[in-house]
Design a protein around this motif. Structure first.
Motif, mmCIF file in Angstrom:
data_model
loop_
_atom_site.group_PDB
_atom_site.id
_atom_site.type_symbol
_atom_site.label_atom_id
_atom_site.label_comp_id
_atom_site.label_asym_id
_atom_site.label_seq_id
_atom_site.Cartn_x
_atom_site.Cartn_y
_atom_site.Cartn_z
ATOM 1 N N ARG A 54 4.570 -3.678 8.509
ATOM 2 C CA ARG A 54 4.494 -2.339 8.255
ATOM 3 C C ARG A 54 5.685 -2.094 7.616
ATOM 4 O O ARG A 54 6.309 -1.558 8.705
ATOM 5 C CB ARG A 54 5.077 -1.644 9.670
ATOM 6 C CG ARG A 54 2.675 -2.021 10.278
ATOM 7 C CD ARG A 54 3.069 -1.451 11.571
ATOM 8 N NE ARG A 54 2.037 -0.510 12.280
ATOM 9 C CZ ARG A 54 1.906 -0.072 13.030
ATOM 10 N NH1 ARG A 54 2.251 0.655 12.667
ATOM 11 N NH2 ARG A 54 0.086 0.232 13.071
ATOM 12 N N GLY A 55 6.817 -3.427 6.658
ATOM 13 C CA GLY A 55 7.815 -3.146 6.254
ATOM 14 C C GLY A 55 8.578 -2.093 5.230
ATOM 15 O O GLY A 55 9.203 -1.570 5.192
ATOM 16 N N LEU A 104 18.148 -16.869 -8.439
ATOM 17 C CA LEU A 104 17.530 -17.700 -8.098
ATOM 18 C C LEU A 104 18.799 -18.366 -6.699
ATOM 19 O O LEU A 104 19.561 -18.666 -7.345
ATOM 20 C CB LEU A 104 16.523 -18.603 -7.632
ATOM 21 C CG LEU A 104 15.701 -19.765 -6.386
ATOM 22 C CD1 LEU A 104 15.227 -19.045 -5.907
ATOM 23 C CD2 LEU A 104 15.684 -20.627 -7.367
ATOM 24 N N TYR A 123 8.056 -8.024 9.042
ATOM 25 C CA TYR A 123 7.632 -6.894 9.467
ATOM 26 C C TYR A 123 6.206 -6.621 9.834
ATOM 27 O O TYR A 123 4.912 -5.419 10.028
ATOM 28 C CB TYR A 123 7.806 -5.027 8.077
ATOM 29 C CG TYR A 123 9.432 -5.244 7.924
ATOM 30 C CD1 TYR A 123 10.246 -4.887 9.071
ATOM 31 C CD2 TYR A 123 9.750 -6.387 6.408
ATOM 32 C CE1 TYR A 123 11.287 -5.588 8.765
ATOM 33 C CE2 TYR A 123 11.287 -6.126 6.069
ATOM 34 C CZ TYR A 123 12.026 -5.787 7.258
ATOM 35 O OH TYR A 123 13.495 -5.900 7.222
ATOM 36 N N GLY A 182 -1.862 -8.587 -5.201
ATOM 37 C CA GLY A 182 -2.348 -8.283 -3.190
ATOM 38 C C GLY A 182 -0.525 -9.251 -3.644
ATOM 39 O O GLY A 182 0.215 -9.368 -4.471
ATOM 40 N N GLY A 224 0.615 -0.881 -0.130
ATOM 41 C CA GLY A 224 -0.067 0.215 -0.076
ATOM 42 C C GLY A 224 0.689 1.286 -0.434
ATOM 43 O O GLY A 224 0.659 2.396 0.192
ATOM 44 N N GLY A 225 2.232 1.242 0.554
ATOM 45 C CA GLY A 225 2.886 2.306 0.699
ATOM 46 C C GLY A 225 2.775 3.207 1.970
ATOM 47 O O GLY A 225 3.660 4.407 1.688
ATOM 48 N N CYS A 284 16.997 -11.202 3.109
ATOM 49 C CA CYS A 284 16.107 -10.115 2.942
ATOM 50 C C CYS A 284 15.437 -10.584 2.248
ATOM 51 O O CYS A 284 13.923 -10.089 1.321
ATOM 52 C CB CYS A 284 16.777 -9.078 2.957
ATOM 53 S SG CYS A 284 18.267 -8.253 3.604
HETATM 54 C C1 LIG Z 1 -0.244 -6.423 -0.400
HETATM 55 C C2 LIG Z 1 0.710 -5.211 0.454
HETATM 56 C C3 LIG Z 1 0.092 -4.553 1.140
HETATM 57 C C4 LIG Z 1 1.242 -3.087 2.208
HETATM 58 N N1 LIG Z 1 1.374 -2.619 2.284
HETATM 59 C C5 LIG Z 1 2.082 -1.844 3.486
HETATM 60 C C6 LIG Z 1 1.836 -0.803 3.347
HETATM 61 O O1 LIG Z 1 1.101 0.058 3.080
HETATM 62 N N2 LIG Z 1 2.608 -0.069 4.596
HETATM 63 C C7 LIG Z 1 3.847 -0.563 4.963
HETATM 64 O O2 LIG Z 1 4.975 0.101 5.886
HETATM 65 N N3 LIG Z 1 3.972 -2.399 4.491
HETATM 66 C C8 LIG Z 1 3.074 -3.147 3.915
HETATM 67 N N4 LIG Z 1 3.085 -3.820 3.275
HETATM 68 C C9 LIG Z 1 3.998 -4.360 3.908
HETATM 69 C C10 LIG Z 1 5.336 -4.638 3.040
HETATM 70 O O3 LIG Z 1 5.162 -4.132 1.758
HETATM 71 C C11 LIG Z 1 6.572 -5.386 3.214
HETATM 72 O O4 LIG Z 1 6.975 -5.368 4.488
HETATM 73 C C12 LIG Z 1 7.747 -5.042 2.821
HETATM 74 O O5 LIG Z 1 8.011 -4.138 1.063
HETATM 75 C C13 LIG Z 1 9.830 -6.185 3.151
HETATM 76 O O6 LIG Z 1 9.928 -5.412 2.309
HETATM 77 P P1 LIG Z 1 11.841 -6.662 2.161
HETATM 78 O O7 LIG Z 1 12.640 -6.567 0.990
HETATM 79 O O8 LIG Z 1 11.574 -7.152 3.624
HETATM 80 O O9 LIG Z 1 10.649 -8.339 1.562
HETATM 81 P P2 LIG Z 1 10.312 -8.488 -0.398
HETATM 82 O O10 LIG Z 1 10.158 -7.409 -1.308
HETATM 83 O O11 LIG Z 1 9.021 -9.430 0.085
HETATM 84 O O12 LIG Z 1 11.327 -8.356 -1.379
HETATM 85 C C14 LIG Z 1 11.724 -10.371 -0.787
HETATM 86 C C15 LIG Z 1 12.567 -10.282 -2.450
HETATM 87 O O13 LIG Z 1 13.339 -11.604 -2.053
HETATM 88 C C16 LIG Z 1 13.643 -12.830 -2.418
HETATM 89 N N5 LIG Z 1 14.175 -13.725 -2.532
HETATM 90 C C17 LIG Z 1 13.630 -14.184 -1.804
HETATM 91 N N6 LIG Z 1 14.583 -15.918 -1.433
HETATM 92 C C18 LIG Z 1 15.112 -15.371 -2.937
HETATM 93 C C19 LIG Z 1 16.181 -16.451 -3.054
HETATM 94 N N7 LIG Z 1 16.010 -17.940 -2.514
HETATM 95 N N8 LIG Z 1 17.008 -16.200 -3.875
HETATM 96 C C20 LIG Z 1 17.439 -14.676 -4.217
HETATM 97 N N9 LIG Z 1 15.673 -14.166 -4.710
HETATM 98 C C21 LIG Z 1 15.123 -14.570 -2.889
HETATM 99 C C22 LIG Z 1 11.613 -12.431 -3.218
HETATM 100 O O14 LIG Z 1 12.756 -12.798 -4.780
HETATM 101 C C23 LIG Z 1 11.739 -11.251 -3.129
HETATM 102 O O15 LIG Z 1 11.814 -9.809 -4.578
HETATM 103 C C24 LIG Z 1 2.136 -4.636 1.669
HETATM 104 C C25 LIG Z 1 2.682 -6.216 1.723
HETATM 105 C C26 LIG Z 1 1.629 -6.486 1.110
HETATM 106 C C27 LIG Z 1 1.751 -7.848 -0.062
#
Ligand SMILES: Cc1cc2nc3c(=O)[nH]c(=O)nc-3n(C[C@H](O)[C@H](O)[C@H](O)COP(=O)(O)OP(=O)(O)OC[C@H]3O[C@@H](n4cnc5c(N)ncnc54)[C@H](O)[C@@H]3O)c2cc1C
Length: 435
Positions: A372-373, A212, A369, A343, A76-77, A240
């Motif tokens: 709340r990420g 991957l 998170y 989603g 949702g950003g 991550c």
């Molecule tokens: C629909 C939705 C709405 C949301 N709305 C909000 C909001 O409004 N505000 C808010 O604060 N948070 C929100 N969140 C939560 C927030 O988006 C996440 O907490 C945050 O983006 C997590 O970021 P990240 O970088 O940790 O993980 P991600 O962005 O999930 O990235 C993880 C990455 O790891 C990669 N990966 C995993 N395993 C491997 C591997 N073995 N090799 C290579 N790559 C791999 C995946 O391909 C992926 O791209 C929402 C989440 C969703 C799904």
């Protein structure tokens, strides 16, 4: 879109239509050597990469798919303040010193994100117009009052809103009270993630997509990551993957349960509708047991989100309940067209808090998170990078800790479905006691 046509949580996201272009990346096909390798090109991994690259470290980021493919490009950003635990609970859990360091970092999270955006001129439609949580009943109103009092003790002013003020700011009479967090806001999440990647690259980080990581093995006193066509040798690894964590590191996937959240967006609304629904450009959350959330995009499309089914591909049918809930709050939207549906996975942890762990020496995990990420992933990605730089636990907002694992993790979908039914029942009971 037909009723049965599957919705792809990433490809169909509104953000794919309005994001800035991704920087150029390649698939790993070489033998790389660097100081820190990062698995996951979401905003956690990229914030870590940026901090490390700026500190002069050589960094390789690898993602199984594209930049922002995970939750970062679909969210949702909303850039929110806070965790799911309030200041008093944090101090009780972590003690006064560590608890206060966390609270200080957490209350400054929105400013941290918007300052980063301004500093690096990240083009991501950022708006810092506040975040409002609406209380639908006395229970939530009472929780908001005590939370505001707790945060005030730590120098963070959250404004309590009465019914008239809520009507003025949201356009509906439904909420008896509310909580305003003025420093919060929202951004275009895929643009934010792609822009972080661009700046990390400009500072020297290498980013490999469609790479991957299939194996992580010890290589004397270093680590070796293997993909189908290449390798990365490094001193330290940051994992991550958040809700997309796979079995790369034994036991890590069991520390989070991937719950789905769904979002939908209207066509750009008329000026009249925009003046009657959330006219102040705030991001908005309806605080029930199951949270409903709203925001506009830069072109006046209203986005609304809710919990989704336990799968990665969605159907229009999955959005029917959300549409009913939205029109119950804003009846003026009953004829509007919902153009986009998407989603993704939210990573829920056992204690509702994110964590930085070190499952093996030199392998650091950072995730969990609980929805709340955007803010917390920025903060924690930077904190994980500080750990990789060897800073002391006591100098970092979030220390290394041992995350709890969910027992019977392979049955998590059953557990999540049961919890959702339970929350729905509680919501029904709440509705009978509404003020
Ligand atoms: C629909 C939705 C709405 C949301 N709305 C909000 C909001 O409004 N505000 C808010 O604060 N948070 C929100 N969140 C939560 C927030 O988006 C996440 O907490 C945050 O983006 C997590 O970021 P990240 O970088 O940790 O993980 P991600 O962005 O999930 O990235 C993880 C990455 O790891 C990669 N990966 C995993 N395993 C491997 C591997 N073995 N090799 C290579 N790559 C791999 C995946 O391909 C992926 O791209 C929402 C989440 C969703 C799904």
């Amino acid at each position: 879109m037909s009723e049965t046509f599957p919705i792809d949580g990433s490809r169909d996201a509104l953000w794919m239509q309005t994001a800035v272009a991704a920087p150029k990346t390649e698939t790993l096909s070489t033998a790389e050597d660097c100081e820190v390798a990062i698995v996951g090109a979401g905003l956690t991994g990229l914030n870590a990469a940026l901090l490390l690259a700026k500190a002069g470290k050589s960094v390789c980021v690898l993602d199984a798919k594209s930049i922002g493919f995970g939750a970062s490009g679909r969210s949702g950003g909303q850039v929110n303040l806070g965790l799911n635990l309030g200041p008093a609970a944090l101090i009780e859990k972590f003690g006064l010193d560590q608890g206060e360091r966390m609270i200080d970092a957490v209350v400054n999270t929105p400013d941290r994100v918007f300052t980063l955006i301004n500093k690096h001129e990240l083009r991501c439609d950022a708006v810092q117009a506040g975040w409002i949580q609406g209380a639908i009943n006395k229970r939530v109103s009472a929780e908001q009052k005590s939370l505001a009092a707790e945060y005030a003790q730590h120098g963070c002013e959250l404004e309590l809103l009465d019914k008239a003020s809520m009507r003025h700011r949201t356009g509906t009479n439904l909420y008896s009270s509310g909580l305003l967090s003025p420093s919060a806001g929202f951004l275009q999440p895929l643009s934010y993630t792609r822009e972080l990647a661009r700046v990390a690259q400009e500072n020297g980080a290498k980013i490999f997509t469609y790479s991957l990581v299939e194996q992580l093995v010890k290589d004397r006193d270093r680590w070796l990551l293997k993909t189908a066509n290449g390798t990365v040798r490094c001193n330290k690894v940051l994992l991550c993957g958040n809700g997309y964590t796979d079995n790369l590191q034994k036991g890590l996937a069991e520390t989070v349960v991937p719950v789905r959240s769904i979002l939908m967006a209207t066509a750009p609304l008329s000026t009249e509708l925009r003046q009657s629904v959330l006219p102040k450009q705030v991001s908005f959350v309806d605080k029930r047991r199951l949270i409903l959330y709203f925001r506009y995009d830069r072109d006046g499309r209203l986005c609304a989100g809710y919990h989704g089914p336990m799968r990665d591909s969605f159907r229009l049918q999955d959005y029917v309940l959300l549409k009913e809930k939205v029109t119950a709050i804003f009846p003026q939207l009953k004829d509007c067209i919902w153009e986009r549906h998407w989603g993704g996975r939210i990573a829920i942890t056992k204690n509702a808090l994110p964590f930085i762990g070190e499952p093996l020496p030199g392998v650091i995990s950072c995730m969990g998170y609980n929805g709340r990420g955007v803010g917390m992933g920025t903060l924690m990605g930077q904190a994980a990078a500080q750990h990789a730089l060897g800073m002391e636990n006591s100098d970092i907002a979030f220390p290394i800790c041992e995350p709890s694992r969910f027992m019977l993790h392979r049955f998590h979908a059953l557990g999540v479905n049961a919890s959702i039914r339970w929350f729905e029942l509680q919501e029904y009971v709440d509705s009978l006691q509404r003020s």
